[in-house]
Design a protein around this motif. Structure first.
Motif, PDB file in Angstrom:
ATOM      1  N   VAL A 122       1.645   1.602   8.412  1.00 49.82           N
ATOM      2  CA  VAL A 122       1.191   1.022   7.158  1.00 49.82           C
ATOM      3  C   VAL A 122       2.107  -0.142   6.821  1.00 49.82           C
ATOM      4  CG1 VAL A 122       0.817   1.438   4.697  1.00 49.82           C
ATOM      5  CG2 VAL A 122       0.313   3.240   6.343  1.00 49.82           C
ATOM      6  N   ASP A 123       1.532  -1.302   6.614  1.00 49.79           N
ATOM      7  CA  ASP A 123       2.290  -2.515   6.286  1.00 49.79           C
ATOM      8  C   ASP A 123       3.416  -2.770   7.278  1.00 49.79           C
ATOM      9  OD1 ASP A 123       0.661  -2.935   4.080  1.00 49.79           O
ATOM     10  OD2 ASP A 123       2.011  -1.893   2.706  1.00 49.79           O
ATOM     11  N   GLY A 124       3.154  -2.506   8.570  1.00 47.25           N
ATOM     12  CA  GLY A 124       4.135  -2.776   9.615  1.00 47.25           C
ATOM     13  C   GLY A 124       5.216  -1.719   9.786  1.00 47.25           C
ATOM     14  N   LYS A 125       5.220  -0.664   8.969  1.00 51.23           N
ATOM     15  CA  LYS A 125       6.212   0.404   9.097  1.00 51.23           C
ATOM     16  C   LYS A 125       5.539   1.642   9.678  1.00 51.23           C
ATOM     17  CE  LYS A 125       9.675   0.676   6.172  1.00 51.23           C
ATOM     18  NZ  LYS A 125      10.407   1.016   4.942  1.00 51.23           N
ATOM     19  N   GLU A 126       6.293   2.365  10.499  1.00 55.52           N
ATOM     20  CA  GLU A 126       5.756   3.571  11.111  1.00 55.52           C
ATOM     21  C   GLU A 126       6.141   4.809  10.308  1.00 55.52           C
ATOM     22  OE1 GLU A 126       6.554   3.938  15.264  1.00 55.52           O
ATOM     23  OE2 GLU A 126       5.988   1.862  15.657  1.00 55.52           O
ATOM     24  N   TYR A 127       5.161   5.668  10.064  1.00 54.90           N
ATOM     25  CA  TYR A 127       5.361   6.917   9.344  1.00 54.90           C
ATOM     26  C   TYR A 127       4.721   8.039  10.144  1.00 54.90           C
ATOM     27  CZ  TYR A 127       6.222   3.815   5.357  1.00 54.90           C
ATOM     28  OH  TYR A 127       6.712   2.847   4.533  1.00 54.90           O
ATOM     29  N   MET A 159       0.842  -1.170   0.000  1.00 57.27           N
ATOM     30  CA  MET A 159       0.000   0.000   0.000  1.00 57.27           C
ATOM     31  C   MET A 159       0.894   1.243   0.000  1.00 57.27           C
ATOM     32  SD  MET A 159      -2.783   1.375   2.828  1.00 57.27           S
ATOM     33  CE  MET A 159      -3.135  -0.237   3.388  1.00 57.27           C
ATOM     34  N   ASN A 160       0.555   2.222  -0.810  1.00 60.20           N
ATOM     35  CA  ASN A 160       1.283   3.481  -0.868  1.00 60.20           C
ATOM     36  C   ASN A 160       0.508   4.568  -0.144  1.00 60.20           C
ATOM     37  OD1 ASN A 160       3.421   2.516  -2.382  1.00 60.20           O
ATOM     38  ND2 ASN A 160       2.430   2.964  -4.318  1.00 60.20           N
ATOM     39  N   ILE A 161       1.233   5.530   0.399  1.00 58.04           N
ATOM     40  CA  ILE A 161       0.608   6.686   1.023  1.00 58.04           C
ATOM     41  C   ILE A 161       0.822   7.863   0.089  1.00 58.04           C
ATOM     42  CG2 ILE A 161       0.614   8.239   2.999  1.00 58.04           C
ATOM     43  CD1 ILE A 161       1.807   5.994   4.651  1.00 58.04           C
ATOM     44  N   LYS A 162      -0.259   8.527  -0.310  1.00 51.80           N
ATOM     45  CA  LYS A 162      -0.173   9.687  -1.188  1.00 51.80           C
ATOM     46  C   LYS A 162      -0.730  10.891  -0.437  1.00 51.80           C
ATOM     47  CE  LYS A 162      -1.467  11.392  -5.710  1.00 51.80           C
ATOM     48  NZ  LYS A 162      -2.223  11.160  -6.927  1.00 51.80           N
TER      49      LYS A 162
END
Length: 94
Positions: A76-81, A1-4
């Motif tokens: 998102v997908d296990g990564k923190e942003y 999944m991408n974050i835009k």
């Protein structure tokens, strides 16, 4: 999944926090400070925000310094942003 991101928003990925103090003591995750240095992952298009024309000054891959408690943390997908407004960025680290 991408974050835009939209408008003047920027998605950043925090760099790893220091796990040891300057004196060599190993810090628990709760004692570690939130990192202020991050890598830009995605940048919104800018445009007109609150009646003002916003031109984006950062690009993906830039290393930036943030205000200490700015933004919204997401996973998102296990990564923190963190999603922040461009004006929460204090400086670009070169």
């Amino acid at each position: 999944m991408n974050i835009k991101p939209l408008f003047d928003k920027v998605v950043v990925e925090p760099l790893k926090a220091e796990e040891k103090s300057k004196g060599g003591i190993i810090l628990t995750p709760s004692a570690q400070e939130k990192p202020a240095t991050c890598i830009v992952v995605a940048v919104g298009p800018g445009g007109i925000v609150d009646g003002k024309e916003i031109t984006m000054q950062v690009k993906p891959g830039d290393k930036v310094l943030l205000s200490k408690y700015s933004g919204t943390e997401v996973k998102v997908d296990g990564k923190e942003y963190t999603i922040i407004r461009q004006n929460d960025i204090l400086a670009i680290v070169e």
